[in-house]
Design a protein around this motif. Sequence first.
Motif, PDB file in Angstrom:
ATOM      1  N   ALA A  90      40.746  44.677  33.982  1.00 55.35           N
ATOM      2  CA  ALA A  90      39.593  45.531  33.647  1.00 55.35           C
ATOM      3  C   ALA A  90      38.434  44.691  33.137  1.00 55.35           C
ATOM      4  CB  ALA A  90      40.003  46.573  32.609  1.00 55.35           C
ATOM      5  N   SER A  91      38.752  43.686  32.320  1.00 54.00           N
ATOM      6  CA  SER A  91      37.713  42.803  31.796  1.00 54.00           C
ATOM      7  C   SER A  91      37.064  42.010  32.924  1.00 54.00           C
ATOM      8  CB  SER A  91      38.309  41.858  30.766  1.00 54.00           C
ATOM      9  OG  SER A  91      37.368  40.923  30.330  1.00 54.00           O
ATOM     10  N   ALA A  92      37.927  41.486  33.829  1.00 58.71           N
ATOM     11  CA  ALA A  92      37.387  40.728  34.957  1.00 58.71           C
ATOM     12  C   ALA A  92      36.547  41.641  35.849  1.00 58.71           C
ATOM     13  CB  ALA A  92      38.523  40.101  35.754  1.00 58.71           C
ATOM     14  N   GLU A  93      37.036  42.878  36.015  1.00 56.45           N
ATOM     15  CA  GLU A  93      36.295  43.834  36.830  1.00 56.45           C
ATOM     16  C   GLU A  93      34.949  44.157  36.181  1.00 56.45           C
ATOM     17  OE1 GLU A  93      36.969  48.448  37.865  1.00 56.45           O
ATOM     18  OE2 GLU A  93      38.637  47.139  38.431  1.00 56.45           O
ATOM     19  N   ALA A  94      34.971  44.398  34.856  1.00 59.45           N
ATOM     20  CA  ALA A  94      33.725  44.688  34.140  1.00 59.45           C
ATOM     21  C   ALA A  94      32.781  43.493  34.202  1.00 59.45           C
ATOM     22  CB  ALA A  94      34.023  45.058  32.693  1.00 59.45           C
ATOM     23  N   SER A  95      33.354  42.308  34.078  1.00 67.11           N
ATOM     24  CA  SER A  95      32.545  41.097  34.146  1.00 67.11           C
ATOM     25  C   SER A  95      31.933  40.954  35.537  1.00 67.11           C
ATOM     26  CB  SER A  95      33.413  39.885  33.807  1.00 67.11           C
ATOM     27  OG  SER A  95      32.683  38.702  33.990  1.00 67.11           O
ATOM     28  N   ARG A 122      52.873  43.068  28.500  1.00 64.96           N
ATOM     29  CA  ARG A 122      52.322  42.129  29.485  1.00 64.96           C
ATOM     30  C   ARG A 122      51.544  42.881  30.568  1.00 64.96           C
ATOM     31  NH1 ARG A 122      56.534  37.157  30.306  1.00 64.96           N
ATOM     32  NH2 ARG A 122      56.677  36.646  28.100  1.00 64.96           N
ATOM     33  N   LEU A 123      52.085  44.039  30.977  1.00 63.70           N
ATOM     34  CA  LEU A 123      51.352  44.845  31.959  1.00 63.70           C
ATOM     35  C   LEU A 123      50.021  45.321  31.380  1.00 63.70           C
ATOM     36  CD1 LEU A 123      54.133  47.027  33.648  1.00 63.70           C
ATOM     37  CD2 LEU A 123      52.731  45.261  34.713  1.00 63.70           C
ATOM     38  N   ALA A 124      50.059  45.758  30.116  1.00 67.73           N
ATOM     39  CA  ALA A 124      48.823  46.218  29.472  1.00 67.73           C
ATOM     40  C   ALA A 124      47.820  45.071  29.354  1.00 67.73           C
ATOM     41  CB  ALA A 124      49.132  46.801  28.098  1.00 67.73           C
ATOM     42  N   ALA A 125      48.344  43.874  28.975  1.00 71.11           N
ATOM     43  CA  ALA A 125      47.455  42.718  28.855  1.00 71.11           C
ATOM     44  C   ALA A 125      46.884  42.352  30.225  1.00 71.11           C
ATOM     45  CB  ALA A 125      48.202  41.532  28.265  1.00 71.11           C
TER      46      ALA A 125
END
Length: 187
Positions: A136-141, A127-130
């Motif tokens: 990270a995805s939101a940050e990249a987005s 869950r932490l990794a997800a």
Amino acid sequence: MRKLILTSALGASFASPALAATGPFFSLRNTDFVVLLGFLLFLAILVYFKVPPVLGKLLDKRAEGIRDELDEARALREEAQTLLASYERKQKEVAAQAELIVANARKEAEAAAVQAQADLKASIARRLAAAEDQIASAEASAVKEVRDRAAEIAVAAARTVIAQQTSAADRDRMIDESIAEVGAKLH
């Protein structure tokens, strides 16, 4: 003292009614003789009707029955002792099995607790990794969105600056060069 007891015992036997009877012993008037005759007659009748062998057989049969019952009682006792020993042995085996089952259950419970703890740690890690991946995805987005917006603003600003600084002839020439370049790349 002993002499006194002995003389009193002998004196009592001499004072019996048999010695008190007077007259000859072999007379029907003598009660002792009549009792003796009756007893002898009774014994003769018993012998005549073969009662002693019958009594002997009955006593032997009774003794044999008692002996058989004793043997049977001994056999039953031995069988009961064997059964008792068997049940005690089975009870010990069952107790040992119960202890083994309890020990195995404890081990399995401990193993299950350890496994559950490991599974919980793995689940938390997943869950932490997800969550980190989502972050990270939101940050990249967000970075992409900021870049795209910055590029749009830069293009708009460059367009405005270029539109203000370039002449119509330069614009036409740049458009023709761009079209030629795109055409060369597409073919």
